[in-house]
Enzyme design. Sequence first.
Site, short mmCIF file in Angstrom:
data_model
loop_
_atom_site.label_atom_id
_atom_site.label_comp_id
_atom_site.label_asym_id
_atom_site.label_seq_id
_atom_site.Cartn_x
_atom_site.Cartn_y
_atom_site.Cartn_z
N LYS A 1 -34.27 35.88 77.68
CA LYS A 1 -33.10 35.04 77.53
C LYS A 1 -33.55 33.74 76.89
O LYS A 1 -34.50 33.10 77.34
CB LYS A 1 -32.47 34.78 78.90
CG LYS A 1 -31.13 34.05 78.83
CD LYS A 1 -30.48 33.97 80.21
CE LYS A 1 -29.10 33.34 80.14
NZ LYS A 1 -28.43 33.33 81.47
N GLU B 1 -27.08 41.80 83.90
CA GLU B 1 -28.05 40.73 84.16
C GLU B 1 -28.27 40.61 85.67
O GLU B 1 -27.32 40.70 86.45
CB GLU B 1 -27.52 39.41 83.60
CG GLU B 1 -28.45 38.22 83.84
CD GLU B 1 -27.86 36.90 83.34
OE1 GLU B 1 -28.64 35.99 83.03
OE2 GLU B 1 -26.61 36.79 83.26
N CYS C 1 -26.28 37.26 78.45
CA CYS C 1 -25.24 36.38 78.98
C CYS C 1 -24.99 35.14 78.10
O CYS C 1 -24.37 35.23 77.05
CB CYS C 1 -25.60 35.99 80.41
SG CYS C 1 -24.19 35.49 81.40
#
Length: 564
Positions: A367, A292, A401
């Site tokens: 995300k 990321e 993440c």
Amino acid sequence: MATSSNGKAGGSHAKKQTPTATERLTPTAVPAHKLVLRALTRSDFKVVQEIMDKVYSNMEGAWAQDEYNALLKKFPEGQICIEDNGQVVAAALAIIVQYSDFGDRHTYAKITGNGKFNTHNPDGDTLYGVDVFVDPEYRSLRLGRRLYDARKELCENLNLRAMVAGGRIPGYAAYASEMTPAKYVEMVRNKELTDPILTFQLSNDFYVRKLIRGYLPYDSESKAYATLLEWINVYYDEETDKLIGNQKSNARIGIVQWQMRATKDLDDFFQQMEFFVDTVSGYKADCVLFPEFFNAPMMALTNEESPSVAIRSMSAFTEPIKNKMMELAVSYNINVIAGSMPLYDDGKLYNVSYLCRRDGTVDEQYKLHVTPDEASYWGMRGGDKLRCFDTDFGKIGILICYDVEFPELSRMLSDEGMKILFVPFWTDTKNAYQRVRLCAQARAIENECYVAITGSVGNLPRVENMDIQYSQSAVFSPSDFAFPHDAIVAEATPNTEMTLIADLDLDLLKDLNTSGAVRNLRDRRKDLYSLSWAKKTERDDELLAQGEERAPKTASRRKAVSAG
């Protein structure tokens, strides 16, 4: 004609002008590729003829149509090509022979029946490479490697003993006055010299059985010599149904634990990217995963003091970096998961991961869950779509993440058939990293899949809010007898730049689902509860509002992504 083109760049090229700073921020135009490996047909002859005329302009040019048709009629499965957006750009031709009928001292004319290919023997033991050629405009894409890999697959699935070819040595002409052809081959093999064909073939697991004199009498570049090349099929006793394009039962993945370092410009950053793509592709991996915000060093080039303004300025680099990744995926024949990068679209800031497939197509995963600090410090918001992606090594998912800390997402992906979950992350401290790691391990167990995670290491002193990194990249498996005892397939050294290469047995996941000690997916009580995707809510706006209320009036050193 003998094997003649290696798919690598060659010839002279005009020197590129150094782009200006403004040009580096401008998305570069990269041709959109859609590569398909398929069998040749009679209707392809005109395009094949045009390519052969280019490649063999100094060696009698293209075949006649009756020769081409004879080959298709006798052995259609052995004639394969690569098309780009529907246009044939490369091809490989082959026949099957009983090699003992010809021996090592054959000529090209003898083993091909003077172009009639009546030497083809469906009951033979050897796949003989008749020709390989690539449109000169496409040689930088390394298509020759793909064609050889397809031939190897064909050889294995036809249960043939070996693949043999007569390889030209066109570089020999420049050294003919000072060394024998045997010495030339030895020096190429020892990497003292480079031959445009032999070097490529040696890198594709062929070995030289011997030299053949008079193989192609009209080949002045090779002085009529050729190397007799052989690749041994180690699965000779095994048979499968399909010839090419089988669904993989094993996937080899590579992950990059990325060192954050200062960069001079975009070209300097591209060199670092290409180094790792090249390195991992050298292990014949199916994909490579980056972390990321792996492009965070570009933030220092924006010269913006405000973190929120700096990350928006950094997003101008996202498109050219994505385009470069697409180019590398095709050129190095490897699927690339380009970590994640900021995307500023229609006045909104997102965090996006790009899946750049080696066939030239690209997909994206936003995300979904932004941390409170990402919202308040940067004004970032989450996407609203979750996708399970089809690849040539199976179905995969990408969760960036913090998203891996929400089990509903991976369960939905599992319901769609996901077998490997990729998690690019960025964390600054070990406790933040532990949240990502432990949740990733849980996702592997509860969804009976493999999970690969990777982050960045090192420091970026001039980049506020992303100045320190903590990472220990890893690949996790379910926890059962067939898998590693600690459910860890591979693990990197903490806080050290490195790569991991891991082989994943996808058939083990099938066995686990039917006969595992526990069967999480099969034993779910769907009669009691269910999981479904709802419409997008205003959660992003709520986070932004909360962040504005508690945002400090002066600049702070808070970590925007510490929760993942």
